[in-house]
Design a protein around this motif. Structure first.
Motif, PDB file in Angstrom:
ATOM      1  N   PHE A 121       0.878  -0.970  -0.026  1.00 47.32           N
ATOM      2  CA  PHE A 121      -0.020   0.029  -0.149  1.00 47.32           C
ATOM      3  C   PHE A 121       1.000   1.356  -0.017  1.00 47.32           C
ATOM      4  O   PHE A 121       1.638   1.499   0.974  1.00 47.32           O
ATOM      5  CB  PHE A 121      -0.866   0.042   1.283  1.00 47.32           C
ATOM      6  CG  PHE A 121      -1.944   0.924   1.174  1.00 47.32           C
ATOM      7  CD1 PHE A 121      -2.594   1.085  -0.068  1.00 47.32           C
ATOM      8  CD2 PHE A 121      -2.486   1.621   2.328  1.00 47.32           C
ATOM      9  CE1 PHE A 121      -3.851   1.937  -0.153  1.00 47.32           C
ATOM     10  CE2 PHE A 121      -3.632   2.496   2.108  1.00 47.32           C
ATOM     11  CZ  PHE A 121      -4.147   2.530   0.839  1.00 47.32           C
ATOM     12  N   HIS A 122       1.060   1.799  -1.037  1.00 47.23           N
ATOM     13  CA  HIS A 122       1.959   2.851  -1.216  1.00 47.23           C
ATOM     14  C   HIS A 122       1.103   4.386  -1.554  1.00 47.23           C
ATOM     15  O   HIS A 122       0.051   4.328  -1.819  1.00 47.23           O
ATOM     16  CB  HIS A 122       2.894   2.830  -2.640  1.00 47.23           C
ATOM     17  CG  HIS A 122       3.719   1.349  -2.494  1.00 47.23           C
ATOM     18  ND1 HIS A 122       4.668   1.293  -1.580  1.00 47.23           N
ATOM     19  CD2 HIS A 122       3.411   0.238  -3.282  1.00 47.23           C
ATOM     20  CE1 HIS A 122       5.113   0.178  -1.553  1.00 47.23           C
ATOM     21  NE2 HIS A 122       4.729  -0.591  -2.676  1.00 47.23           N
ATOM     22  N   PRO A 123       1.956   5.436  -1.134  1.00 42.63           N
ATOM     23  CA  PRO A 123       1.379   6.781  -1.421  1.00 42.63           C
ATOM     24  C   PRO A 123       0.805   6.691  -2.622  1.00 42.63           C
ATOM     25  O   PRO A 123       1.360   6.412  -3.799  1.00 42.63           O
ATOM     26  CB  PRO A 123       2.512   7.645  -1.263  1.00 42.63           C
ATOM     27  CG  PRO A 123       3.506   6.757  -0.305  1.00 42.63           C
ATOM     28  CD  PRO A 123       3.154   5.634  -0.391  1.00 42.63           C
ATOM     29  N   GLY A 124      -0.222   7.276  -2.894  1.00 39.57           N
ATOM     30  CA  GLY A 124      -1.233   7.489  -4.164  1.00 39.57           C
ATOM     31  C   GLY A 124      -1.943   6.054  -4.570  1.00 39.57           C
ATOM     32  O   GLY A 124      -2.673   6.136  -5.432  1.00 39.57           O
ATOM     33  N   GLY A 125      -1.717   5.177  -3.543  1.00 36.59           N
ATOM     34  CA  GLY A 125      -2.625   3.895  -3.998  1.00 36.59           C
ATOM     35  C   GLY A 125      -3.966   3.947  -2.946  1.00 36.59           C
ATOM     36  O   GLY A 125      -4.251   4.769  -2.156  1.00 36.59           O
ATOM     37  N   ALA A 126      -4.794   3.201  -3.266  1.00 36.77           N
ATOM     38  CA  ALA A 126      -6.258   3.398  -2.750  1.00 36.77           C
ATOM     39  C   ALA A 126      -6.672   1.925  -2.826  1.00 36.77           C
ATOM     40  O   ALA A 126      -6.449   1.105  -3.532  1.00 36.77           O
ATOM     41  CB  ALA A 126      -7.138   4.158  -3.686  1.00 36.77           C
ATOM     42  N   SER A 127      -7.601   1.713  -1.785  1.00 37.75           N
ATOM     43  CA  SER A 127      -8.248   0.515  -1.635  1.00 37.75           C
ATOM     44  C   SER A 127      -9.822   0.794  -1.269  1.00 37.75           C
ATOM     45  O   SER A 127     -10.225   1.840  -0.788  1.00 37.75           O
ATOM     46  CB  SER A 127      -7.680  -0.601  -0.389  1.00 37.75           C
ATOM     47  OG  SER A 127      -8.030   0.381   0.813  1.00 37.75           O
ATOM     48  N   LEU A 128     -10.483  -0.276  -1.632  1.00 40.42           N
ATOM     49  CA  LEU A 128     -11.840  -0.261  -1.525  1.00 40.42           C
ATOM     50  C   LEU A 128     -12.596  -1.542  -0.940  1.00 40.42           C
ATOM     51  O   LEU A 128     -12.243  -2.650  -1.442  1.00 40.42           O
ATOM     52  CB  LEU A 128     -12.826   0.127  -2.852  1.00 40.42           C
ATOM     53  CG  LEU A 128     -14.271   0.057  -2.850  1.00 40.42           C
ATOM     54  CD1 LEU A 128     -14.739   1.218  -2.004  1.00 40.42           C
ATOM     55  CD2 LEU A 128     -14.900   0.129  -4.010  1.00 40.42           C
ATOM     56  N   HIS A 129     -13.136  -1.454   0.195  1.00 40.59           N
ATOM     57  CA  HIS A 129     -13.839  -2.438   1.023  1.00 40.59           C
ATOM     58  C   HIS A 129     -15.162  -2.164   0.992  1.00 40.59           C
ATOM     59  O   HIS A 129     -15.772  -1.381   1.934  1.00 40.59           O
ATOM     60  CB  HIS A 129     -13.112  -2.743   2.500  1.00 40.59           C
ATOM     61  CG  HIS A 129     -11.355  -3.016   2.198  1.00 40.59           C
ATOM     62  ND1 HIS A 129     -10.679  -2.214   3.014  1.00 40.59           N
ATOM     63  CD2 HIS A 129     -10.782  -4.070   1.795  1.00 40.59           C
ATOM     64  CE1 HIS A 129      -9.374  -2.693   2.644  1.00 40.59           C
ATOM     65  NE2 HIS A 129      -9.566  -3.809   1.913  1.00 40.59           N
ATOM     66  N   SER A 130     -15.920  -2.529   0.046  1.00 41.27           N
ATOM     67  CA  SER A 130     -17.299  -2.401   0.231  1.00 41.27           C
ATOM     68  C   SER A 130     -18.046  -3.034   1.175  1.00 41.27           C
ATOM     69  O   SER A 130     -17.437  -3.920   1.681  1.00 41.27           O
ATOM     70  CB  SER A 130     -17.944  -2.821  -1.269  1.00 41.27           C
ATOM     71  OG  SER A 130     -17.499  -1.728  -2.350  1.00 41.27           O
ATOM     72  N   CYS A 131     -19.154  -2.628   1.652  1.00 37.51           N
ATOM     73  CA  CYS A 131     -20.189  -2.990   2.704  1.00 37.51           C
ATOM     74  C   CYS A 131     -19.964  -4.646   2.763  1.00 37.51           C
ATOM     75  O   CYS A 131     -20.051  -5.373   1.707  1.00 37.51           O
ATOM     76  CB  CYS A 131     -21.381  -2.724   2.147  1.00 37.51           C
ATOM     77  SG  CYS A 131     -22.704  -3.623   3.169  1.00 37.51           S
ATOM     78  N   MET A 132     -19.531  -5.116   4.100  1.00 38.89           N
ATOM     79  CA  MET A 132     -19.475  -6.446   4.428  1.00 38.89           C
ATOM     80  C   MET A 132     -18.399  -7.360   3.691  1.00 38.89           C
ATOM     81  O   MET A 132     -18.508  -8.493   3.894  1.00 38.89           O
ATOM     82  CB  MET A 132     -20.798  -7.359   4.195  1.00 38.89           C
ATOM     83  CG  MET A 132     -21.868  -7.013   4.832  1.00 38.89           C
ATOM     84  SD  MET A 132     -21.510  -7.502   6.770  1.00 38.89           S
ATOM     85  CE  MET A 132     -22.304  -6.103   7.510  1.00 38.89           C
TER      86      MET A 132
END
Ligand SMILES: O=C(O)Cc1cc(O)ccc1O
Ligand SMILES: [Fe+2]
Length: 218
Positions: A121-132
């Motif tokens: 997980f680097h600067p500029g990176g993004a993650s999405l953990h959707s509902c559940m």
């Protein structure tokens, strides 16, 4: 340089009962100027809160800005940050716990590292953990935390700025993102090798009592 985040806040609604096109146009241009107020926040000035004894707080404690719904406690959108701070909790797994939420979480890293991800997980990176969607620290972070044991002293997380948008709505991922060459198809690998460290043996007497189902008497 201070980290600044610019947010557009819609502060008025167009009066849809207006019939005249001219006045609509006029209203629209005026509206663009008035309705979208540009706000700039220096995130380094934000004072984070944290536990001073035990347990890991819900991250919404670090909400910088919120867009509420009509249900108390349910945000349409919380803007939360994870700035430099001290970790001091005792008898606690200090990194973010393993969890899944009703809320969907979109996270990004502005600079430094993120406490739940040792790698990837680097600067500029993004993650999405959707509902559940279950998620939590990567295997390396988990093992390193367990290796520290129960008596870890105060620890300062320095030079970091992560943010999260938490919403009760489920975000739809656009095709542009899904087809992006930057998509991390191996993200799940960060949890490969996770193994339980629960031994059934207690670290202290309180735990023995709790495991036997007895309340702790003080
Ligand atoms: O998932 C994440 O990394 C964000 C997060 C951080 C935290 O400290 C507690 C819960 C949580 O969802
Ligand atoms: Fe989370």
């Amino acid at each position: 340089a201070p980290v600044q985040v610019t947010l557009l806040c819609r502060s008025m609604e167009v009066n849809s009962s207006l019939q005249s096109r001219t006045s609509l146009l006029l209203m629209w241009s005026l509206g663009m100027a008035i309705m979208f107020l540009i706000r700039r926040y220096d995130l380094s000035k934000f004072c984070p809160y944290n536990t001073v004894l035990m347990d890991h707080s819900d991250p919404s404690i670090n909400t910088v800005l919120t867009a509420p719904t009509d249900k108390p406690g349910v945000a349409l959108l919380d803007f939360v940050i994870f700035p430099p701070r001290w970790l001091v909790a005792e008898h606690t797994f200090r990194p973010p716990y393993y969890h899944r939420n009703c809320m969907s979480e979109f996270m990004g890293l502005i600079y430094g590292g993120y406490e739940a991800k040792a790698d990837g997980f680097h600067p500029g990176g993004a993650s999405l953990h959707s509902c559940m969607t279950p998620h939590g620290p990567d295997t390396k972070t988990y093992e390193a935390t367990i290796a520290l044991g129960n008596e870890a002293g105060p620890h300062r997380i320095a030079d970091t700025m992560a943010f999260m948008f938490e919403s009760c709505l489920i975000p739809r991922v656009c095709p542009w993102a899904l087809e992006s060459p930057f998509m991390d198809h191996d993200y799940y690998q960060c949890w490969i090798g996770l193994k339980s460290h629960f031994s059934g043996l207690s670290m202290n007497e309180d735990n023995v009592d709790l495991q036997k189902g007895k309340p702790i008497e003080r």
